[in-house]
Design an enzyme around this catalytic site. Structure first.
Site, PDB file in Angstrom:
ATOM      1  N   GLU A 274       0.796  -1.212  -0.145  1.00 17.41           N
ATOM      2  CA  GLU A 274       0.046   0.073  -0.082  1.00 17.41           C
ATOM      3  C   GLU A 274       0.845   1.313   0.033  1.00 17.41           C
ATOM      4  OE1 GLU A 274      -2.129  -0.198   3.470  1.00 17.41           O
ATOM      5  OE2 GLU A 274      -3.517  -1.964   2.909  1.00 17.41           O
ATOM      6  N   PRO A 275       1.553   1.524  -1.053  1.00 17.18           N
ATOM      7  CA  PRO A 275       2.482   2.755  -1.016  1.00 17.18           C
ATOM      8  C   PRO A 275       1.447   4.012  -1.196  1.00 17.18           C
ATOM      9  CG  PRO A 275       2.492   1.559  -3.264  1.00 17.18           C
ATOM     10  CD  PRO A 275       1.648   0.551  -2.228  1.00 17.18           C
ATOM     11  N   GLY A 276       1.551   5.063  -0.266  1.00 19.21           N
ATOM     12  CA  GLY A 276       0.930   6.129  -0.399  1.00 19.21           C
ATOM     13  C   GLY A 276       1.678   7.252  -0.986  1.00 19.21           C
ATOM     14  N   ARG A 277       2.513   8.196   0.091  1.00 22.06           N
ATOM     15  CA  ARG A 277       3.118   9.189  -0.446  1.00 22.06           C
ATOM     16  C   ARG A 277       4.189   8.824  -1.326  1.00 22.06           C
ATOM     17  NH1 ARG A 277       4.473  11.646   4.251  1.00 22.06           N
ATOM     18  NH2 ARG A 277       3.233  10.076   5.454  1.00 22.06           N
ATOM     19  N   ARG A 313       1.529  20.137   6.284  1.00 19.28           N
ATOM     20  CA  ARG A 313       2.189  19.245   6.981  1.00 19.28           C
ATOM     21  C   ARG A 313       3.362  20.049   8.116  1.00 19.28           C
ATOM     22  NH1 ARG A 313       5.826  16.277   4.743  1.00 19.28           N
ATOM     23  NH2 ARG A 313       5.322  14.623   6.191  1.00 19.28           N
ATOM     24  N   TYR A 317       2.580  17.960  11.710  1.00 21.27           N
ATOM     25  CA  TYR A 317       3.536  16.903  11.924  1.00 21.27           C
ATOM     26  C   TYR A 317       5.091  17.274  12.123  1.00 21.27           C
ATOM     27  CZ  TYR A 317       0.070  14.465   8.988  1.00 21.27           C
ATOM     28  OH  TYR A 317      -1.261  13.713   8.718  1.00 21.27           O
ATOM     29  N   CYS A 345      -3.396  34.280   9.610  1.00 22.91           N
ATOM     30  CA  CYS A 345      -3.126  35.015  11.092  1.00 22.91           C
ATOM     31  C   CYS A 345      -2.997  34.073  12.162  1.00 22.91           C
ATOM     32  CB  CYS A 345      -4.141  36.020  11.071  1.00 22.91           C
ATOM     33  SG  CYS A 345      -4.042  37.397   9.969  1.00 22.91           S
ATOM     34  N   GLU A 346      -1.709  33.139  12.302  1.00 22.85           N
ATOM     35  CA  GLU A 346      -1.832  32.667  13.375  1.00 22.85           C
ATOM     36  C   GLU A 346      -0.398  32.336  13.549  1.00 22.85           C
ATOM     37  OE1 GLU A 346      -3.642  28.850  14.110  1.00 22.85           O
ATOM     38  OE2 GLU A 346      -5.481  29.374  13.064  1.00 22.85           O
ATOM     39  N   TYR A 374       0.078  14.382   0.681  1.00 19.29           N
ATOM     40  CA  TYR A 374      -0.621  15.169   1.644  1.00 19.29           C
ATOM     41  C   TYR A 374      -0.278  16.669   1.487  1.00 19.29           C
ATOM     42  CZ  TYR A 374      -0.467  10.310   3.164  1.00 19.29           C
ATOM     43  OH  TYR A 374      -0.627   9.070   2.805  1.00 19.29           O
TER      44      TYR A 374
HETATM   45  C1  PLP Z   1      -2.385   6.187   4.620  1.00 25.86           C
HETATM   46  C2  PLP Z   1      -2.428   4.822   4.542  1.00 25.86           C
HETATM   47  C3  PLP Z   1      -1.002   4.152   3.675  1.00 25.86           C
HETATM   48  C4  PLP Z   1      -0.361   5.133   2.992  1.00 25.86           C
HETATM   49  O1  PLP Z   1       0.611   5.676   3.903  1.00 25.86           O
HETATM   50  P1  PLP Z   1       1.785   6.568   3.468  1.00 25.86           P
HETATM   51  O2  PLP Z   1       2.477   7.266   4.634  1.00 25.86           O
HETATM   52  O3  PLP Z   1       1.350   7.550   2.419  1.00 25.86           O
HETATM   53  O4  PLP Z   1       2.760   5.689   2.805  1.00 25.86           O
HETATM   54  C5  PLP Z   1      -1.358   2.885   3.261  1.00 25.86           C
HETATM   55  N1  PLP Z   1      -2.403   2.279   3.967  1.00 25.86           N
HETATM   56  C6  PLP Z   1      -3.255   2.781   5.021  1.00 25.86           C
HETATM   57  C7  PLP Z   1      -4.215   1.700   5.436  1.00 25.86           C
HETATM   58  C8  PLP Z   1      -3.250   3.936   5.216  1.00 25.86           C
HETATM   59  O5  PLP Z   1      -4.339   4.548   5.912  1.00 25.86           O
END
Ligand code: PLP
Length: 416
Positions: A274-277, A313, A317, A345-346, A374
């Site tokens: 599950e690559p996201g970022r 971000r 974070y 304005c913060e 993100y």
């Molecule tokens: C957000 C998420 C990801 C991806 O996370 P990254 O930090 O973007 O790699 C993968 N699996 C699940 C279930 C998530 O909620």
């Protein structure tokens, strides 16, 4: 255009010869800019991570949901993870087929779950309670379960999603109860998944987490897939020489584990990640303007129009983003610790604290690097500032606007 600081865009030919001043003039400022070549390269990294045949990366689309970018990811042969009905809708609009989607929600309502069932999207539940809900809505159906492998990892405690201190996943001790619920509703467990956290640069915890998910898999017969989760990190500190995640080594560690498990399980089970970022992050940056400089109690500030409404971000974070600076003139200003701030304005509206940078001045341009994940998807119109436009620099060098900038009407149309 003259670069005062940073080399990433030069090294990668990010702008493909386009002038950043012209881009801002044409599409407004700030502006999200994406590079197609980099996006495609990152998709291919993941697609070819292992030699194991029945392997498919699912891009976690919450990181960037622009449908034009999603179409490219789909073209590259990735499937997608979705977290909400809205993401299911966007993924389908981008050309993903229902069977290419995996719904991994958390604490959803019955109507959210029904939406996935109606659209034929495989759903993973995150608690015994939600498993019962699924059984009530779709008795006799197929379902997946997210387990908590008892291992966590990540760059910030808000993004660690495995281990003892997280709301996510079903603990393996409940497996007997899981089996009872599956039986009660005549459900078939098609797959199991995990996700231990975000942004690992050292793959050891990821590999370590495989043992527990595979142990859980052994307790169920005839699964169709096992999803190993995401969290693949990207080097946000490139300017300090941070190395990339060694995906070749990671793949070499992963491959034999997958092969050995499928031999033991008696079929070439499908493995998912599950690559996201990792997919869009480095392909995107946020371009803005230096709007003022000043010194307050010995602190030097670089004021910009990149408020935290456009890039959350850093404030959310404490994230680091490398910065590039550009000027119309050839100049070499002195270098000093600068605090880079936005226009909201913060007092928390800080992009970078005491960063060693050339003293740019009003009229120079600034780019927040690695903003493709993100970034836009977390942007808001707080302070009634417009969300930026997004443009794509295509592989052939042409520019395509892939989202318009907000307008005054956008600020009001839902209230009418
Ligand atoms: C957000 C998420 C990801 C991806 O996370 P990254 O930090 O973007 O790699 C993968 N699996 C699940 C279930 C998530 O909620």
């Amino acid at each position: 255009m003259h670069t005062l600081h940073g080399i990433f865009t030069q090294e990668t030919n990010f702008y493909k010869g386009h002038d950043v001043y012209q881009l801002i003039e044409q599409f407004g400022s700030p502006l999200y800019v994406y590079n197609e070549d980099i996006l495609r390269a990152r998709c291919r990294d993941m697609k070819h991570l292992v030699n194991y045949k029945n392997f498919i990366p699912h891009y976690s689309i919450k990181a960037n949901t622009n449908i034009h970018l999603l179409r490219i990811v789909h073209e590259e042969g990735l499937h997608a993870d979705v977290m909400s009905p809205g993401e299911i809708y966007l993924a389908l609009q981008s050309g993903f087929k229902p069977e290419e989607l995996f719904f991994i929600p958390n604490n959803v309502t019955a109507s959210d779950m029904q939406f996935a069932i109606d659209h034929g999207v495989m759903t993973s539940v995150d608690s015994l309670d939600q498993l019962k809900l699924y059984g009530e809505l779709n008795p006799g159906g197929k379902v997946a379960i997210r387990f908590n492998p008892g291992v966590g990892a990540g760059h910030h405690e808000k993004v660690v999603t495995g281990g003892k201190k997280t709301k996510f996943g079903v603990n393996p001790e409940y497996i007997p109860e899981v089996k009872r619920i599956l039986e009660t509703y005549n459900l078939t467990l098609a797959g199991i998944n995990q996700h231990i956290g975000s942004l690992f640069m050292d793959y050891a915890p990821y590999i370590a987490s495989l043992d527990s998910i595979l142990n859980i898999a052994r307790q169920f017969e005839d699964l169709e897939f096992i999803d190993l989760g995401g969290g693949f990190g990207i080097p946000y500190h490139k300017q300090d020489g941070e190395a990339r995640l060694d995906i070749k080594a990671l793949g070499e560690k992963l491959d034999p584990v997958l092969k050995a498990f499928s031999d033991e399980y008696g079929k070439e089970i499908q493995f998912q990640i599950e690559p996201g970022r990792y997919i869009p992050c480095e392909s995107g940056l946020l371009l803005g303007e230096v709007t003022a400089t000043k010194t307050n109690a010995e602190h030097k500030y670089l004021g910009t129009n990149i408020g935290f409404n456009t890039l959350q971000r850093p404030i959310m974070y404490d994230s680091h983003h490398d910065i590039e600076l550009y000027s119309k003139e050839v100049k070499n200003p002195p270098v000093s610790p600068l605090t880079v701030v936005g226009n909201i304005c913060e007092s928390g509206d800080i992009l970078a604290k005491d960063r060693i940078l050339p003293e740019a001045c009003r009229g120079d341009l600034i780019a927040m690097m690695d903003a493709g994940a993100y970034g836009y998807c977390m942007a808001s119109c707080y302070n009634q500032r417009f969300r930026p436009a997004e443009i794509l620099i295509e592989s052939n060098g042409s520019i395509r606007q892939i989202r318009k900038r907000d307008t005054f009407e956008d600020l009001i149309h839902n209230m009418q």
